[in-house]
Design a protein around this motif. Sequence first.
Motif, PDB file in Angstrom:
ATOM      1  N   VAL A  36       0.887  -1.247  -0.103  1.00 21.04           N
ATOM      2  CA  VAL A  36       0.051  -0.037   0.100  1.00 21.04           C
ATOM      3  C   VAL A  36       0.983   1.292  -0.039  1.00 21.04           C
ATOM      4  O   VAL A  36       1.966   1.488   0.879  1.00 21.04           O
ATOM      5  CB  VAL A  36      -0.813  -0.186   1.406  1.00 21.04           C
ATOM      6  CG1 VAL A  36      -1.624   1.454   1.197  1.00 21.04           C
ATOM      7  CG2 VAL A  36      -1.958  -1.117   1.253  1.00 21.04           C
ATOM      8  N   ARG A  40      -0.376   7.910  -0.928  1.00 17.44           N
ATOM      9  CA  ARG A  40      -1.438   7.966  -1.792  1.00 17.44           C
ATOM     10  C   ARG A  40      -2.813   7.605  -0.940  1.00 17.44           C
ATOM     11  O   ARG A  40      -4.006   7.878  -1.072  1.00 17.44           O
ATOM     12  CB  ARG A  40      -1.602   7.060  -3.018  1.00 17.44           C
ATOM     13  CG  ARG A  40      -0.660   7.394  -4.091  1.00 17.44           C
ATOM     14  CD  ARG A  40      -0.733   6.526  -5.331  1.00 17.44           C
ATOM     15  NE  ARG A  40      -2.145   6.361  -5.883  1.00 17.44           N
ATOM     16  CZ  ARG A  40      -2.482   5.757  -6.772  1.00 17.44           C
ATOM     17  NH1 ARG A  40      -1.667   4.664  -7.113  1.00 17.44           N
ATOM     18  NH2 ARG A  40      -3.771   5.823  -7.289  1.00 17.44           N
ATOM     19  N   TYR A  41      -2.523   6.729   0.214  1.00 15.26           N
ATOM     20  CA  TYR A  41      -3.620   6.511   0.889  1.00 15.26           C
ATOM     21  C   TYR A  41      -3.984   7.493   2.022  1.00 15.26           C
ATOM     22  O   TYR A  41      -5.170   7.530   2.597  1.00 15.26           O
ATOM     23  CB  TYR A  41      -2.966   5.093   1.825  1.00 15.26           C
ATOM     24  CG  TYR A  41      -4.210   4.272   2.648  1.00 15.26           C
ATOM     25  CD1 TYR A  41      -5.086   3.345   1.793  1.00 15.26           C
ATOM     26  CD2 TYR A  41      -4.568   4.639   3.985  1.00 15.26           C
ATOM     27  CE1 TYR A  41      -6.088   2.925   2.375  1.00 15.26           C
ATOM     28  CE2 TYR A  41      -5.481   3.839   4.503  1.00 15.26           C
ATOM     29  CZ  TYR A  41      -6.438   2.794   3.787  1.00 15.26           C
ATOM     30  OH  TYR A  41      -7.320   2.437   4.324  1.00 15.26           O
ATOM     31  N   TRP A  45     -11.333   9.390   4.247  1.00 13.36           N
ATOM     32  CA  TRP A  45     -11.998   8.242   3.766  1.00 13.36           C
ATOM     33  C   TRP A  45     -13.288   8.197   4.555  1.00 13.36           C
ATOM     34  O   TRP A  45     -13.401   8.677   5.573  1.00 13.36           O
ATOM     35  CB  TRP A  45     -11.069   6.837   4.078  1.00 13.36           C
ATOM     36  CG  TRP A  45     -10.038   6.740   3.501  1.00 13.36           C
ATOM     37  CD1 TRP A  45      -8.735   6.912   3.604  1.00 13.36           C
ATOM     38  CD2 TRP A  45     -10.009   5.786   2.008  1.00 13.36           C
ATOM     39  NE1 TRP A  45      -7.855   6.837   2.725  1.00 13.36           N
ATOM     40  CE2 TRP A  45      -8.635   6.164   1.801  1.00 13.36           C
ATOM     41  CE3 TRP A  45     -10.885   5.322   1.096  1.00 13.36           C
ATOM     42  CZ2 TRP A  45      -8.207   5.500   0.343  1.00 13.36           C
ATOM     43  CZ3 TRP A  45     -10.410   4.809   0.220  1.00 13.36           C
ATOM     44  CH2 TRP A  45      -9.206   4.853  -0.321  1.00 13.36           C
ATOM     45  N   LEU A 130      -7.920  -2.476  -2.288  1.00 14.94           N
ATOM     46  CA  LEU A 130      -7.677  -1.145  -2.869  1.00 14.94           C
ATOM     47  C   LEU A 130      -7.876  -1.211  -4.388  1.00 14.94           C
ATOM     48  O   LEU A 130      -7.458  -1.904  -4.826  1.00 14.94           O
ATOM     49  CB  LEU A 130      -6.197  -0.676  -2.345  1.00 14.94           C
ATOM     50  CG  LEU A 130      -6.051   0.254  -1.144  1.00 14.94           C
ATOM     51  CD1 LEU A 130      -4.470   0.657  -1.152  1.00 14.94           C
ATOM     52  CD2 LEU A 130      -6.928   1.569  -1.238  1.00 14.94           C
ATOM     53  N   TYR A 134      -6.956   4.198  -5.783  1.00 15.80           N
ATOM     54  CA  TYR A 134      -7.080   4.682  -4.257  1.00 15.80           C
ATOM     55  C   TYR A 134      -8.486   5.204  -3.817  1.00 15.80           C
ATOM     56  O   TYR A 134      -8.521   6.291  -3.079  1.00 15.80           O
ATOM     57  CB  TYR A 134      -5.826   5.497  -3.810  1.00 15.80           C
ATOM     58  CG  TYR A 134      -4.799   4.460  -3.546  1.00 15.80           C
ATOM     59  CD1 TYR A 134      -4.133   4.329  -2.258  1.00 15.80           C
ATOM     60  CD2 TYR A 134      -4.302   3.749  -4.660  1.00 15.80           C
ATOM     61  CE1 TYR A 134      -2.934   3.641  -2.151  1.00 15.80           C
ATOM     62  CE2 TYR A 134      -3.019   2.924  -4.422  1.00 15.80           C
ATOM     63  CZ  TYR A 134      -2.284   2.742  -3.231  1.00 15.80           C
ATOM     64  OH  TYR A 134      -1.369   1.912  -3.070  1.00 15.80           O
ATOM     65  N   ALA A 137     -11.677   1.138  -0.470  1.00 11.11           N
ATOM     66  CA  ALA A 137     -10.898   0.267   0.152  1.00 11.11           C
ATOM     67  C   ALA A 137     -11.586  -0.613   1.080  1.00 11.11           C
ATOM     68  O   ALA A 137     -12.879  -0.251   1.491  1.00 11.11           O
ATOM     69  CB  ALA A 137      -9.793   1.300   0.992  1.00 11.11           C
ATOM     70  N   ARG A 152     -13.564   7.400  -0.791  1.00 11.97           N
ATOM     71  CA  ARG A 152     -13.284   8.858  -0.942  1.00 11.97           C
ATOM     72  C   ARG A 152     -14.201   9.810  -1.001  1.00 11.97           C
ATOM     73  O   ARG A 152     -14.365  11.020  -0.567  1.00 11.97           O
ATOM     74  CB  ARG A 152     -12.205   9.046  -2.096  1.00 11.97           C
ATOM     75  CG  ARG A 152     -11.088   8.489  -1.827  1.00 11.97           C
ATOM     76  CD  ARG A 152     -10.048   8.864  -0.735  1.00 11.97           C
ATOM     77  NE  ARG A 152      -8.488   8.481  -0.888  1.00 11.97           N
ATOM     78  CZ  ARG A 152      -7.726   8.661  -0.215  1.00 11.97           C
ATOM     79  NH1 ARG A 152      -7.659   9.646   0.786  1.00 11.97           N
ATOM     80  NH2 ARG A 152      -6.349   7.957  -0.065  1.00 11.97           N
TER      81      ARG A 152
END
Length: 189
Positions: A36, A40-41, A45, A130, A134, A137, A152
């Motif tokens: 991961v 970017r994560y 969320w 994922l 991204y 998830a 997102r």
Amino acid sequence: MARKWYGLGLPLVLLGLIGCAGPGASSEAPQTAGAVDLQRYQGTWYEQARLPMFFQRNCAQSEAHYQLQDDGAVGVLNRCRTLDGEWIEAKGQATPQVAGQTDKLWVSFDNWFSNLFPGVAKGDYWVLYLDSDYRTALVGNPNREYLWLLTRDAQISLETRSEMLRQAQARGYDTSELIWRVADDKIGQ
């Protein structure tokens, strides 16, 4: 003003210590997303659904804010909105369970229990799936007791919802008891 999630330490202990899978669950650990990219994560969320969890029992809408730190850990701010419209929050940190392996993290929160028992009050945070952008998830733990479907965007399409359910079921999760995000127009009524 948001209030803090008190009593969060006990559920995290239970999360980390529960060793048996639920009825009908596979005894093998679920497949994860692999590497991961934490850069970017990071970001916001929105929880679309979750399996029942004690410390989220009053949450109608939840969101997680992650920020990569200089030491490679991830700062965590979880926010929960109740049906009354009140925000509750918990701050913590996620660190890799194994150095260099970013799909399996330990999460601990800043509360009295974690401060008293720092090595005990942590929970598994496995990134199970994922998408390549991204944008979606799945996060859970190895015994399949806990699962979060994250996106997102606060609102998702039926296609995205169906794909997330398919991914969860492919990893051996029972999705029949998922608690779904409450619509904005149902908050504060």
